[in-house]
Design a protein around this motif. Sequence first.
Motif, PDB file in Angstrom:
ATOM      1  N   ILE A  60      -2.230  -0.899  -4.575  1.00  0.00           N
ATOM      2  CA  ILE A  60      -2.396  -1.073  -6.006  1.00  0.00           C
ATOM      3  C   ILE A  60      -3.742  -1.747  -6.215  1.00  0.00           C
ATOM      4  O   ILE A  60      -4.017  -2.789  -5.637  1.00  0.00           O
ATOM      5  N   THR A  61      -4.587  -1.123  -7.002  1.00  0.00           N
ATOM      6  CA  THR A  61      -5.904  -1.666  -7.261  1.00  0.00           C
ATOM      7  C   THR A  61      -5.974  -2.185  -8.684  1.00  0.00           C
ATOM      8  O   THR A  61      -5.632  -1.469  -9.620  1.00  0.00           O
ATOM      9  N   LEU A  62      -6.404  -3.424  -8.834  1.00  0.00           N
ATOM     10  CA  LEU A  62      -6.560  -3.995 -10.165  1.00  0.00           C
ATOM     11  C   LEU A  62      -7.986  -3.764 -10.626  1.00  0.00           C
ATOM     12  O   LEU A  62      -8.933  -4.105  -9.927  1.00  0.00           O
ATOM     13  N   VAL A  97       1.020  -8.870 -14.538  1.00  0.00           N
ATOM     14  CA  VAL A  97       0.690  -7.455 -14.451  1.00  0.00           C
ATOM     15  C   VAL A  97       1.947  -6.681 -14.819  1.00  0.00           C
ATOM     16  O   VAL A  97       3.043  -7.039 -14.387  1.00  0.00           O
ATOM     17  N   GLU A 157       8.027   1.080  -2.776  1.00  0.00           N
ATOM     18  CA  GLU A 157       7.608  -0.261  -3.159  1.00  0.00           C
ATOM     19  C   GLU A 157       8.830  -1.188  -3.208  1.00  0.00           C
ATOM     20  O   GLU A 157       9.952  -0.722  -3.368  1.00  0.00           O
ATOM     21  N   THR A 216       7.054   1.008 -11.121  1.00  0.00           N
ATOM     22  CA  THR A 216       7.441   1.052  -9.716  1.00  0.00           C
ATOM     23  C   THR A 216       7.401   2.478  -9.166  1.00  0.00           C
ATOM     24  O   THR A 216       7.613   3.443  -9.897  1.00  0.00           O
ATOM     25  N   HIS A 220       3.643  -3.225 -14.132  1.00  0.00           N
ATOM     26  CA  HIS A 220       3.499  -2.175 -13.118  1.00  0.00           C
ATOM     27  C   HIS A 220       4.687  -1.219 -13.181  1.00  0.00           C
ATOM     28  O   HIS A 220       5.817  -1.654 -13.348  1.00  0.00           O
ATOM     29  N   TYR A 252       5.446  -6.665  -3.930  1.00  0.00           N
ATOM     30  CA  TYR A 252       4.733  -7.163  -5.111  1.00  0.00           C
ATOM     31  C   TYR A 252       4.446  -8.654  -4.973  1.00  0.00           C
ATOM     32  O   TYR A 252       3.370  -9.118  -5.320  1.00  0.00           O
ATOM     33  N   TYR A 274       0.611 -10.121  -5.071  1.00  0.00           N
ATOM     34  CA  TYR A 274       0.154 -10.901  -6.217  1.00  0.00           C
ATOM     35  C   TYR A 274       0.338 -12.408  -6.045  1.00  0.00           C
ATOM     36  O   TYR A 274       0.285 -13.150  -7.031  1.00  0.00           O
ATOM     37  N   LEU A 293      -1.398  -0.650 -17.832  1.00  0.00           N
ATOM     38  CA  LEU A 293      -0.594  -0.948 -16.653  1.00  0.00           C
ATOM     39  C   LEU A 293      -1.516  -1.341 -15.501  1.00  0.00           C
ATOM     40  O   LEU A 293      -2.649  -0.876 -15.403  1.00  0.00           O
ATOM     41  N   ASP A 294      -1.017  -2.195 -14.606  1.00  0.00           N
ATOM     42  CA  ASP A 294      -1.744  -2.646 -13.421  1.00  0.00           C
ATOM     43  C   ASP A 294      -3.056  -3.347 -13.749  1.00  0.00           C
ATOM     44  O   ASP A 294      -4.004  -3.318 -12.966  1.00  0.00           O
TER      45      ASP A 294
END
Length: 154
Positions: A22-24, A43, A51, A47, A45, A56, A60, A32-33
């Motif tokens: 997952i790239t922010l 965040v 995952e 799913t 997200h 998560y 994070y 989202l994200d």
Amino acid sequence: PKLPTATATLVPTPTITHTPTITLTPTSALGLDIIIGEVYKFVIHRTATGESVQMYADLYNTTPQAIYDSNYLMPVPIWINWLIIIPVDIQDTSALPAFEAYMVEKDAVRLDLLADELDVKLRDLMLYNNLEVDHLLNYGDWILIPRERPDFTN
């Protein structure tokens, strides 16, 4: 006579990984994200297969319990395509409300009118989403709606 010598040739073999990434991406849009908030960061997200809440939490810098506590009526186990609220760099969310993800469905929505419509305090919408009172929300924006945590002890 000299015999020919064999030389080994290495052929790269692709490997399949099952670890989702997952790239922010910082942006001014509320999507989202993307990290939402400033004092408290979250965040939203969606799913995906493979995952987990633990994944998560690791990604994070939070805990599975903080994730469960941050989500209003989250199913356990989590469902694929469920919108999940993930606290960022927060391990203890006991003083915070639970949240619902909300997608704005029209353009130029005033924050005070949305707060009235959703029965939430304007100052809480502003705080948790890091928005000014005069910010206009647009179709497709995602925001956090603070909710009272459900009490499952009764």
